[in-house]
Design an enzyme around this catalytic site. Structure first.
Site, PDB file in Angstrom:
ATOM      1  N   ARG A 113      30.370  35.281  37.243  1.00 25.72           N
ATOM      2  CA  ARG A 113      31.170  36.483  37.029  1.00 25.72           C
ATOM      3  C   ARG A 113      31.386  36.651  35.525  1.00 25.72           C
ATOM      4  O   ARG A 113      31.930  35.757  34.866  1.00 25.72           O
ATOM      5  CB  ARG A 113      32.514  36.374  37.751  1.00 25.72           C
ATOM      6  CG  ARG A 113      33.416  37.579  37.515  1.00 25.72           C
ATOM      7  CD  ARG A 113      34.714  37.480  38.324  1.00 25.72           C
ATOM      8  NE  ARG A 113      35.565  38.616  38.030  1.00 25.72           N
ATOM      9  CZ  ARG A 113      36.710  38.547  37.352  1.00 25.72           C
ATOM     10  NH1 ARG A 113      37.157  37.382  36.912  1.00 25.72           N
ATOM     11  NH2 ARG A 113      37.424  39.635  37.121  1.00 25.72           N
ATOM     12  N   HIS A 157      37.840  44.263  30.999  1.00 26.90           N
ATOM     13  CA  HIS A 157      38.640  43.043  30.876  1.00 26.90           C
ATOM     14  C   HIS A 157      39.453  43.126  29.578  1.00 26.90           C
ATOM     15  O   HIS A 157      39.136  42.482  28.589  1.00 26.90           O
ATOM     16  CB  HIS A 157      37.726  41.812  30.870  1.00 26.90           C
ATOM     17  CG  HIS A 157      38.450  40.521  31.115  1.00 26.90           C
ATOM     18  ND1 HIS A 157      38.218  39.732  32.228  1.00 26.90           N
ATOM     19  CD2 HIS A 157      39.394  39.870  30.402  1.00 26.90           C
ATOM     20  CE1 HIS A 157      38.978  38.657  32.174  1.00 26.90           C
ATOM     21  NE2 HIS A 157      39.717  38.723  31.064  1.00 26.90           N
ATOM     22  N   GLU A 203      42.677  42.031  36.496  1.00 20.67           N
ATOM     23  CA  GLU A 203      44.131  41.797  36.416  1.00 20.67           C
ATOM     24  C   GLU A 203      44.887  43.057  36.009  1.00 20.67           C
ATOM     25  O   GLU A 203      45.647  43.061  35.032  1.00 20.67           O
ATOM     26  CB  GLU A 203      44.455  40.653  35.459  1.00 20.67           C
ATOM     27  CG  GLU A 203      44.133  39.290  36.033  1.00 20.67           C
ATOM     28  CD  GLU A 203      44.691  38.140  35.210  1.00 20.67           C
ATOM     29  OE1 GLU A 203      45.215  38.382  34.102  1.00 20.67           O
ATOM     30  OE2 GLU A 203      44.606  36.989  35.669  1.00 20.67           O
ATOM     31  N   ASN A 344      43.102  36.660  41.000  1.00 17.41           N
ATOM     32  CA  ASN A 344      43.193  35.622  39.977  1.00 17.41           C
ATOM     33  C   ASN A 344      44.449  34.813  40.266  1.00 17.41           C
ATOM     34  O   ASN A 344      45.571  35.305  40.077  1.00 17.41           O
ATOM     35  CB  ASN A 344      43.257  36.230  38.582  1.00 17.41           C
ATOM     36  CG  ASN A 344      41.951  36.868  38.166  1.00 17.41           C
ATOM     37  OD1 ASN A 344      40.978  36.871  38.920  1.00 17.41           O
ATOM     38  ND2 ASN A 344      41.917  37.425  36.966  1.00 17.41           N
ATOM     39  N   TYR A 346      46.462  31.126  39.784  1.00 15.11           N
ATOM     40  CA  TYR A 346      46.550  29.875  39.048  1.00 15.11           C
ATOM     41  C   TYR A 346      47.712  28.995  39.500  1.00 15.11           C
ATOM     42  O   TYR A 346      47.615  27.778  39.444  1.00 15.11           O
ATOM     43  CB  TYR A 346      46.712  30.151  37.549  1.00 15.11           C
ATOM     44  CG  TYR A 346      45.483  30.730  36.896  1.00 15.11           C
ATOM     45  CD1 TYR A 346      44.527  29.906  36.326  1.00 15.11           C
ATOM     46  CD2 TYR A 346      45.274  32.102  36.852  1.00 15.11           C
ATOM     47  CE1 TYR A 346      43.388  30.424  35.719  1.00 15.11           C
ATOM     48  CE2 TYR A 346      44.142  32.642  36.258  1.00 15.11           C
ATOM     49  CZ  TYR A 346      43.200  31.799  35.695  1.00 15.11           C
ATOM     50  OH  TYR A 346      42.069  32.315  35.118  1.00 15.11           O
ATOM     51  N   GLU A 412      39.364  34.089  39.776  1.00 14.76           N
ATOM     52  CA  GLU A 412      39.738  33.110  38.754  1.00 14.76           C
ATOM     53  C   GLU A 412      40.679  32.091  39.363  1.00 14.76           C
ATOM     54  O   GLU A 412      41.632  32.443  40.058  1.00 14.76           O
ATOM     55  CB  GLU A 412      40.428  33.782  37.557  1.00 14.76           C
ATOM     56  CG  GLU A 412      39.536  34.676  36.716  1.00 14.76           C
ATOM     57  CD  GLU A 412      40.270  35.248  35.510  1.00 14.76           C
ATOM     58  OE1 GLU A 412      41.295  34.646  35.094  1.00 14.76           O
ATOM     59  OE2 GLU A 412      39.852  36.293  35.000  1.00 14.76           O
TER      60      GLU A 412
END
Length: 541
Positions: A113, A157, A203, A344, A346, A412
């Site tokens: 990606r 992005h 995002e 995404n 985390y 992500e």
């Protein structure tokens, strides 16, 4: 015959009871332990890869006709924050893409990606296409395909062409919807014969907050008291305006693709959001409600319009007229305008109710949530097992329950560590192991027969996830801290003129997994031992 029928029914009841009982047992085992798993436990068409973005790895910031983006401008304006570092060279993937693709092959990646730099392809954001930019992305895509690696392309992005930012304010103007759609058209036309997976905006929710509320990321707009050293912007209104225009631009690009390209290219277009999970800080009803507000503001902000055609009620109530209304035309454009949702993820946060924030005369997105976001919980009796990775499971379950289980990609997921040259990133291996195991649990957890008989890909009714991308493939220029911290599976030696790449322990671990090795709870220790017995501290593959 009736006895046989009764016997069959009794056996059926026994099997169902056994299945349900085993489901409960297995569920608990998954919650409290670390699974052994292999690549074969995932669907054959599930994509495993790694991710980067243009500014963070490409370099060649002003070469071959590329013009500045807001990221170029932002980094220079905040040079103290980045220690004088920039992404001007970064990992120099612009010149070293063949070497990087070979590293992907060595790691057995199935997909890569990456993002296209808008100001490299169309330098001023509108107008003629840059032949050198077109050549680079064609070469990169072709190199990936030659080696059997799926290209997953993000079109935006955090890097608006500076010319558009200067010209009309970028995402604060509805004009951006038109210009982005034209840019998307160029991407679809030039690369769509080989690219089947497109993400419009990365995002979108975090970009709206970070870029237009607290000014931690480009374009660095904010107003006091919500940001530091604010010189331009309005934190109360601009995040909602920018997000609204991103939503419309995304939907416009999807409409264009479906009308003009989908019939011949057969691709998929989605939107990406930052998707942490939010647990209540305590069991108090106020904290539970606050956690739901945080979910609505972070996840529902984009998913609610895409699935239902309007923003969540709590957002409209708390933000009032500061959040733009979706008209009937907008409703028809936006609702259902996605093939997948990129996530995404985390970490997990804990939410404590903060009703005092609603008493503020001027509010931003975070005070509209009326909650305090924390990294640690307040009540240890909450019993959230494996809380490091359980948040991903909760996000996927929430999307399944509230938004009808849309196709998703974990775009992500990764761990930040100090960039000190070590290749021994055992903590990252443990992080990846936990999250991939949690993802497997989310894919198959609700299928009792799968849990009992462990039949591959039969009747799964879990999360509708289609792929996992580790962030990141390389130690690039990070949004927070530049080159001080790294997420990469590959260390890039910035002191070497050739920017030599070195695989870390995590690259070897990921490769072993993708090549079919059984992955168990002690895999990190075993992989570390094997890796460092067979190689020196900085060996090539």
């Amino acid at each position: 015959m009736s006895k046989l029928r009764s016997l069959s029914m009794a056996m059926y009841v026994d099997v169902v009871f056994l299945a349900l009982t085993m489901s409960q047992i297995m569920a608990r085992m998954v919650l409290v332990g670390v699974e052994n798993y292999t690549r074969a436990d995932f669907p054959a068409d599930f994509a495993f890869g790694a991710a980067t973005s243009a500014y963070q790895v490409e370099g060649a910031a002003f070469e071959d006709g590329k013009m500045p983006s807001i990221w170029d401008t932002f980094v220079r304006a905040h040079s103290d924050f980045y220690g004088g570092a920039t992404g001007d060279i970064a990992c120099d993937q612009y010149h070293k893409y063949k070497e990087d693709v070979q590293c992907m092959v060595d790691t057995s990646l199935e997909a890569y990606r990456f993002s296209i730099s808008w100001s490299r392809l169309i330098p001023n954001g509108r107008g003629p296409v840059n032949p050198k930019g077109l050549e680079y992305y064609n070469n990169l895509i072709d190199e990936l395909i030659i080696h059997g690696i799926q290209p997953h392309v993000t079109m935006y992005h955090m890097d608006t062409p500076q010319a558009l930012e200067d010209g009309y304010g970028g995402w604060l103007s509805r004009t951006m919807v038109r210009d982005f759609t034209v840019y998307a058209d160029v991407c679809f036309k030039e690369f769509g014969d080989r690219v089947r997976h497109w993400t419009t905006v990365n995002e979108a929710n975090a970009f709206a907050i970070g870029g237009y509320d607290n000014a931690l990321i480009p374009p660095g707009r904010c107003s006091l008291p919500f940001g530091l050293a604010c010189t331009k912007g309005n934190s109360s209104t601009e995040p909602y305006i920018a997000a609204h225009n991103m939503l419309l631009a995304h939907s416009s690009a999807v409409k264009l693709y479906n009308r003009k390209y989908k019939g011949s290219q057969h691709g998929f277009v989605g939107l990406n959001i930052y998707a942490p999970w939010f647990f209540p800080y305590t069991k108090a009803a106020e904290d539970i409600k606050a956690a739901q507000r945080a979910i609505d503001f972070y996840i529902g902000w984009f998913l609610h319009p895409l699935v239902f055609g309007d923003y969540p009620d709590i957002m409209k109530k708390n933000a009032g007229t500061r959040i733009p209304a979706l008209t009937r035309h907008d409703f028809e454009l936006v609702k259902g305008s996605f093939d997948f949702i990129g996530l995404n993820h985390y970490a997990t946060f804990y939410i404590k109710d903060d009703p005092s924030s609603h008493k503020m005369e001027i509010r931003d997105v975070n005070t509209d949530i009326a909650a305090t976001i924390m990294y640690e919980r307040g009540d240890s009796s909450l019993d959230q097992d494996n809380e490091t990775s359980s948040g991903l499971y909760e996000v996927l379950e929430y999307l399944k329950r509230v938004y009808a289980n849309p196709p998703t990609y974990v775009h992500e997921n990764g761990q930040r560590t100090v960039r000190n040259g070590t290749l021994n990133d055992t903590a990252r291996v443990e992080y990846m192991h936990a999250y991939i195991g949690t993802l497997l649990r989310a894919l198959s957890f609700n299928d009792s027969l799968f849990l009992v008989f462990h039949l591959q890909n039969i009747g799964r009714n879990g999360a509708n996830s289609k792929g996992y991308f580790m962030w990141s493939f390389l130690d690039g220029f990070e949004v927070v801290g530049g080159y001080q911290k790294g997420f990469g599976m590959y260390f890039v030696d910035l002191s070497d003129k050739q920017l030599k790449r070195y695989p870390k322990l995590s690259a070897h671990w990921y490769s072993n997994f993708l090549r079919g090795r059984s992955i168990g709870p002690n895999e990190a220790i075993e992989a570390e031992h094997q890796h460092f017995v067979s190689s020196t501290a900085k060996s090539s593959w």
